[in-house]
Design an enzyme around this catalytic site. Sequence first.
Site: not given
Ligand code: PRP
Ligand code: URA
Length: 211
Positions: A105, A109, A201, A204
Site C-alpha cells: 500500500r 495515496t 503494521d 513489520d
Molecule cells: C498491509 C496489509 C494489507 C494492506 C491493507 O500491507 O497486509 O495488504 O496493508 O491495507 P488496505 O486495506 O488499506 O489496502 P502493506 O501495504 O503494509 O504491505 P506489507 O505486507 O508488504 O508490509
Molecule cells: N496495514 C497494516 O499492516 N496495519 C493497518 O492497521 C492497516 C494496514
Amino acid sequence: MNDQLTVLSHPLVGHIMTELRDQNTSPHQFRALVRKLSMLLCYEATRDLPTVEKQVITPVAPAQGVMVDQSKLVFLPILRAGLGMLDGALELVPDASVGHLGMYRDEETLTPVHYYTKLPPQFEGRGAIILDPMLATGGSAVDAVEKAASYGPAWIKFLCILSAPQGIEKLSKAYPDVKIYTAAVDQCLNDHGYIVPGLGDAGDRIFGTVG
Ligand code: PRP
Ligand code: URA
C-alpha cells in the site's frame, strides 16, 4: 448485519487477539499467534468443502469416512504480511496449492501497488482463499480479488485477522459473492489508514522490521 461476514466469536480468539495487539509482543510470539488465528479462520472458511466417502479398516472394524480433495483449494497470500498466515492454513490443508500476490500500500495515496503475481495456471473447479492479516481501506483486498477472479476460480473467500468497517464495506460492495472471515472488527481507520486500535503494521510485526 452483513451475511458475507463471519467474525470468529470465541473467548480463546479474544485472548489471542489481545496478545497480538500488545506492542510488547515479540515478532516470534506475534508469528505464532498469527499462525494460530489463521488455522481457526481457515477451519471456519473450509466448513462447506465437499467431501467424498472413503472406507478404511480400523484395528477393530471397517469404518465409513470422508475425504476432502485438497487439490481443489488454492491459498493466495498477499505479500508480504499474508505469508504470516500461510503456515497455519497449510497446516489444515497441506496439499492445497499456493499462489502469491505481491502488492504493498502506497503510504501517501493508500492505494495498492502491484509488484509480483505468481498463481497456479489451472483454477477451473478450484476455490481460492486469499490471506491477508489486515483489511483496512479494502483497496488491497479488492485488487487481490480482482486478480484472483481473472483466473476463473469456482469461488473466492477472504481471510483476515483484523478488519475495519470501511474495508468490509468496500470489499462487500465490490464483490458481494466473496465471503469474508475475520477474527475481529475494529472501530475505524486513523488519518494514515491504520486500523484503530488495531495492532500496528502487520508486516513489520511479523518480520521484525518495525522502525
Ligand atoms: C498491509 C496489509 C494489507 C494492506 C491493507 O500491507 O497486509 O495488504 O496493508 O491495507 P488496505 O486495506 O488499506 O489496502 P502493506 O501495504 O503494509 O504491505 P506489507 O505486507 O508488504 O508490509
Ligand atoms: N496495514 C497494516 O499492516 N496495519 C493497518 O492497521 C492497516 C494496514
